[in-house]
Design a protein around this motif. Structure first.
Motif, PDB file in Angstrom:
ATOM      1  N   UNK A  96     -78.517  -1.494  39.496  1.00  0.00           N
ATOM      2  CA  UNK A  96     -78.569  -2.548  38.482  1.00  0.00           C
ATOM      3  C   UNK A  96     -78.755  -3.934  39.089  1.00  0.00           C
ATOM      4  N   UNK A  97     -78.635  -4.042  40.408  1.00  0.00           N
ATOM      5  CA  UNK A  97     -78.840  -5.367  41.014  1.00  0.00           C
ATOM      6  C   UNK A  97     -80.310  -5.592  41.388  1.00  0.00           C
ATOM      7  N   UNK A  98     -81.175  -4.600  41.143  1.00  0.00           N
ATOM      8  CA  UNK A  98     -82.602  -4.744  41.483  1.00  0.00           C
ATOM      9  C   UNK A  98     -83.343  -5.288  40.251  1.00  0.00           C
ATOM     10  N   UNK A  99     -83.884  -6.489  40.380  1.00  0.00           N
ATOM     11  CA  UNK A  99     -84.448  -7.185  39.215  1.00  0.00           C
ATOM     12  C   UNK A  99     -85.522  -6.356  38.476  1.00  0.00           C
ATOM     13  N   UNK A 100     -86.532  -5.770  39.161  1.00  0.00           N
ATOM     14  CA  UNK A 100     -87.536  -4.995  38.398  1.00  0.00           C
ATOM     15  C   UNK A 100     -86.921  -3.816  37.634  1.00  0.00           C
ATOM     16  N   UNK A 101     -85.849  -3.247  38.176  1.00  0.00           N
ATOM     17  CA  UNK A 101     -85.181  -2.143  37.457  1.00  0.00           C
ATOM     18  C   UNK A 101     -84.561  -2.691  36.175  1.00  0.00           C
ATOM     19  N   UNK A 102     -83.960  -3.871  36.253  1.00  0.00           N
ATOM     20  CA  UNK A 102     -83.362  -4.479  35.051  1.00  0.00           C
ATOM     21  C   UNK A 102     -84.426  -4.721  33.979  1.00  0.00           C
TER      22      UNK A 102
END
Ligand code: DC
Length: 220
Positions: A96-102
């Motif tokens: 959840x800390x990976x921006x594109x995943x968010x």
């Protein structure tokens, strides 16, 4: 469509409250953390390296995550019993800390919201994903209260000290994300449940939801 957004730290009781709202008002229960957990499960199942960010992003892109009541399916398979292990607690936090995943998860959450009344819970529901939510609730409770509640519910053999360390670590990660960090929306109703029973919290929230429904349908 009515959207109720609930944010707050780990172990504060957001999921129980969201389940209660969904059941009481017939809303869809959108548990955003379960999306990050499902991606972490897929990485684990496929034996990928959680530290390999490009692979984590492509896993998030390819994962088909579907909700059915309080259950969650990943690529057509029910994964409820795999979601809440110590490893997935920690890996979902990394995912959840990976921006594109968010961005991928947020788009899926918004797509779901187009067709139904819902209660969405997580860390950035009111601030990022549903900034126009009809009702925003920020649920909080002191760390020692959250640790004690988690300990009483826990089926794992983690000691109370281990639980406290893991909640502290998750609080730290949740508050320090580049995007979607845990914050109180300006227009949120803050409920501190440290000294409240679950029933009292529900009572307060029932009043808030009823007031919004009444504004939408004043003739009823
Ligand atoms: O709410 P939870 O513990 O099931 O969430 C799993 C992880 O995902 C947790 O580390 C926080 C993160 N999360 C997030 O960053 N944003 C959300 N909207 C929901 C969860």
């Amino acid at each position: 469509m009515m959207v109720v957004a609930i944010d707050g730290p780990a172990g504060v009781g957001k999921s129980s409250l969201a389940r209660w709202i969904a059941k009481s008002f017939g809303f869809l229960n959108l548990n955003s953390g379960a999306f990050y957990r499902a991606i972490a499960v897929k990485i684990h199942k496929t034996g990928l390296d959680i530290g390999n960010t490009p692979e984590v992003i492509s896993t998030a892109e390819s994962a088909i995550i579907e909700l059915s009541g309080d259950s969650i399916n990943l690529d057509g398979e029910n994964i409820d019993r795999l979601l809440r292990t110590g490893l997935i607690d920690s890996w979902s936090s990394i995912v959840s800390s990976i921006v594109p995943v968010r961005r991928i998860v947020n788009q899926q959450l918004r797509d779901i919201s187009k067709s139904t009344n819902l209660v969405a819970e997580g860390r950035d529901m009111a601030t990022v994903v549903f900034p126009n939510a009809d009702l925003k609730i920020y649920l909080e409770a002191a760390l020692h209260v959250r640790v004690r509640r988690r300990f009483n519910q826990s089926t794992s053999n983690q000691s109370i000290e281990e639980l406290e360390l893991s909640l502290q670590e998750r609080d730290r990660r949740d508050k320090n994300k580049i995007e979607g960090s845990l914050k109180i929306a300006e227009d949120a109703v803050v409920i501190d449940s440290s000294d409240l029973t679950f029933e009292k919290v529900c009572e307060r929230v029932r009043g808030l939801v009823d007031a919004h429904l009444l504004c939408q349908n004043p003739q009823e």
